[in-house]
Scaffold this motif. Structure first.
Motif, mmCIF file in Angstrom:
data_model
loop_
_atom_site.group_PDB
_atom_site.id
_atom_site.type_symbol
_atom_site.label_atom_id
_atom_site.label_comp_id
_atom_site.label_asym_id
_atom_site.label_seq_id
_atom_site.Cartn_x
_atom_site.Cartn_y
_atom_site.Cartn_z
ATOM 1 N N ASP A 134 67.242 41.407 51.006
ATOM 2 C CA ASP A 134 67.392 42.786 51.811
ATOM 3 C C ASP A 134 67.456 43.755 50.899
ATOM 4 O O ASP A 134 67.115 44.722 50.745
ATOM 5 C CB ASP A 134 68.084 42.613 52.952
ATOM 6 N N SER A 135 68.952 43.554 50.033
ATOM 7 C CA SER A 135 69.291 44.500 49.063
ATOM 8 C C SER A 135 68.384 44.762 48.028
ATOM 9 O O SER A 135 68.353 46.032 47.811
ATOM 10 C CB SER A 135 70.645 44.216 48.832
ATOM 11 N N GLU A 136 67.705 43.815 47.608
ATOM 12 C CA GLU A 136 66.888 43.953 46.523
ATOM 13 C C GLU A 136 65.491 44.849 47.052
ATOM 14 O O GLU A 136 65.000 45.856 46.308
ATOM 15 C CB GLU A 136 66.158 42.662 46.014
ATOM 16 N N PHE A 137 65.163 44.595 48.197
ATOM 17 C CA PHE A 137 64.063 45.319 48.648
ATOM 18 C C PHE A 137 64.374 46.747 48.924
ATOM 19 O O PHE A 137 63.656 47.573 48.634
ATOM 20 C CB PHE A 137 63.586 44.545 50.426
ATOM 21 N N VAL A 138 65.381 46.975 49.280
ATOM 22 C CA VAL A 138 65.936 48.546 49.524
ATOM 23 C C VAL A 138 66.100 49.048 48.345
ATOM 24 O O VAL A 138 65.698 50.065 48.075
ATOM 25 C CB VAL A 138 67.316 48.563 50.623
ATOM 26 N N TRP A 139 66.729 48.305 47.213
ATOM 27 C CA TRP A 139 67.029 49.151 45.881
ATOM 28 C C TRP A 139 65.567 49.454 45.359
ATOM 29 O O TRP A 139 65.517 50.366 44.660
ATOM 30 C CB TRP A 139 67.817 48.049 44.965
ATOM 31 N N LEU A 140 64.556 48.477 45.280
ATOM 32 C CA LEU A 140 63.455 48.780 44.679
ATOM 33 C C LEU A 140 62.680 50.018 45.262
ATOM 34 O O LEU A 140 62.126 50.685 44.596
ATOM 35 C CB LEU A 140 62.349 47.269 44.971
ATOM 36 N N ILE A 141 62.702 49.978 46.692
ATOM 37 C CA ILE A 141 62.243 51.188 47.187
ATOM 38 C C ILE A 141 62.877 52.532 46.828
ATOM 39 O O ILE A 141 62.378 53.773 46.379
ATOM 40 C CB ILE A 141 62.189 51.408 48.795
ATOM 41 N N GLU A 142 63.992 52.334 46.634
ATOM 42 C CA GLU A 142 64.985 53.742 46.728
ATOM 43 C C GLU A 142 64.853 54.221 45.036
ATOM 44 O O GLU A 142 65.175 55.457 44.996
ATOM 45 C CB GLU A 142 66.472 53.106 46.940
ATOM 46 N N ASN A 143 64.439 53.255 44.297
ATOM 47 C CA ASN A 143 64.428 53.509 42.826
ATOM 48 C C ASN A 143 62.906 53.675 42.219
ATOM 49 O O ASN A 143 62.933 54.160 41.021
ATOM 50 C CB ASN A 143 65.042 52.579 41.886
ATOM 51 N N ALA A 144 62.033 53.359 42.905
ATOM 52 C CA ALA A 144 60.775 53.547 42.510
ATOM 53 C C ALA A 144 60.058 55.043 42.425
ATOM 54 O O ALA A 144 60.602 55.915 43.298
ATOM 55 C CB ALA A 144 59.827 52.694 43.348
ATOM 56 N N ARG A 145 59.417 55.318 41.330
ATOM 57 C CA ARG A 145 58.730 56.718 41.608
ATOM 58 C C ARG A 145 57.819 56.797 42.677
ATOM 59 O O ARG A 145 57.812 57.719 43.186
ATOM 60 C CB ARG A 145 58.096 56.786 40.090
ATOM 61 N N PHE A 146 57.078 55.576 42.932
ATOM 62 C CA PHE A 146 56.123 55.529 44.078
ATOM 63 C C PHE A 146 55.954 54.265 44.113
ATOM 64 O O PHE A 146 55.988 53.336 43.445
ATOM 65 C CB PHE A 146 54.598 56.251 43.580
ATOM 66 N N VAL A 147 55.791 54.026 45.628
ATOM 67 C CA VAL A 147 55.651 52.606 46.093
ATOM 68 C C VAL A 147 53.916 52.903 46.508
ATOM 69 O O VAL A 147 53.642 53.778 47.314
ATOM 70 C CB VAL A 147 56.290 52.411 47.451
ATOM 71 N N VAL A 148 53.266 51.866 46.045
ATOM 72 C CA VAL A 148 51.763 51.905 45.960
ATOM 73 C C VAL A 148 51.674 50.962 47.287
ATOM 74 O O VAL A 148 51.749 49.846 47.128
ATOM 75 C CB VAL A 148 50.726 51.737 44.879
ATOM 76 N N LEU A 149 50.429 51.583 48.206
ATOM 77 C CA LEU A 149 50.015 50.738 49.421
ATOM 78 C C LEU A 149 48.565 50.661 49.449
ATOM 79 O O LEU A 149 47.865 51.240 50.012
ATOM 80 C CB LEU A 149 50.873 51.092 50.624
ATOM 81 N N PRO A 150 47.839 49.811 48.743
ATOM 82 C CA PRO A 150 46.545 49.892 48.582
ATOM 83 C C PRO A 150 46.002 48.875 49.374
ATOM 84 O O PRO A 150 44.789 48.315 49.306
ATOM 85 C CB PRO A 150 46.254 49.286 47.085
ATOM 86 N N TYR A 151 46.296 48.773 50.638
ATOM 87 C CA TYR A 151 45.825 47.896 51.610
ATOM 88 C C TYR A 151 44.508 48.061 52.003
ATOM 89 O O TYR A 151 43.775 49.254 52.021
ATOM 90 C CB TYR A 151 46.547 48.045 52.939
ATOM 91 N N GLN A 152 43.556 47.153 52.054
ATOM 92 C CA GLN A 152 42.119 47.208 52.296
ATOM 93 C C GLN A 152 41.954 47.188 54.106
ATOM 94 O O GLN A 152 41.171 47.677 54.295
ATOM 95 C CB GLN A 152 41.561 45.764 51.845
ATOM 96 N N ASP A 153 43.195 46.566 54.775
ATOM 97 C CA ASP A 153 42.923 46.344 56.192
ATOM 98 C C ASP A 153 43.726 46.715 56.849
ATOM 99 O O ASP A 153 45.175 46.945 56.310
ATOM 100 C CB ASP A 153 42.397 44.761 56.454
#
Length: 182
Positions: free
Chosen positions: A111-130
């Protein structure tokens, strides 16, 4: 409409919707552990873009990798793909692993890695098809993560007329959005 009897009503728990707070389960100590672990894996000089969650073909990983390879990178940025891989082909995985600007973290995240990655990324890319339920998109909103989104209804309902939206499955349009974000 049938009403619940009193014994059932006592057992119901009400949560605000959508419930996505990690505050109670991600302590400062756990954040520091996540930071140490992830800093050893991710080059952070110029920042990174993030694909987060279970890696599936339906989430547009191929579109993202194709767009990433065409992007005009004026900075030495990385693409971090963090989450366990399920159904993408071996060729797609090899494409990601062979790109020196990609970091593949193939495992379930804490959980802490998940949050840390989001908080420190320039952008989170969500290229979902469906259409898919996305705890990633909800978590980005809660933790201040900037996003680049495909034009599936799940995202466009929440972010109408958003500049960093691209046509699902279109790597050329995603390249345009990535270049705009630089």
């Amino acid at each position: 409409v049938q009403m619940f009897d009193e014994t059932i009503k006592e057992k119901l728990v009400s949560y605000p919707f959508p419930f996505s707070s990690y505050d109670e389960i991600v302590s400062d100590a756990k954040r520091r552990v996540a930071e140490r672990e992830l800093n050893s894996l991710i080059p952070r000089d110029a920042g990174y873009y993030l694909f987060l969650g279970v890696v599936r073909k339906s989430k547009g990983i191929e579109t993202l990798l194709n767009a990433w390879s065409k992007m005009n990178r004026s900075h030495d940025v990385s693409l971090v793909i963090a989450g366990t891989w399920t159904d993408p082909s071996e060729a797609v995985r090899k494409q990601a692993e062979s790109d020196p600007s990609c970091v593949v973290i193939d495992r379930y995240l804490s959980d802490s890695e998940f949050v840390w990655l989001i908080e420190n990324a320039r952008f989170v890319v969500l290229p979902y098809q469906d259409y898919a339920h996305s705890s990633v998109s909800i978590s980005c909103g809660h933790h201040g993560g900037a996003v680049i989104i495909s034009d599936i209804e799940l995202f466009t309902e929440a972010l109408p007329d958003y500049d960093l939206t691209f046509a699902k499955g279109d790597s050329v349009d995603l390249t345009r959005a990535l270049n705009l974000s630089m």
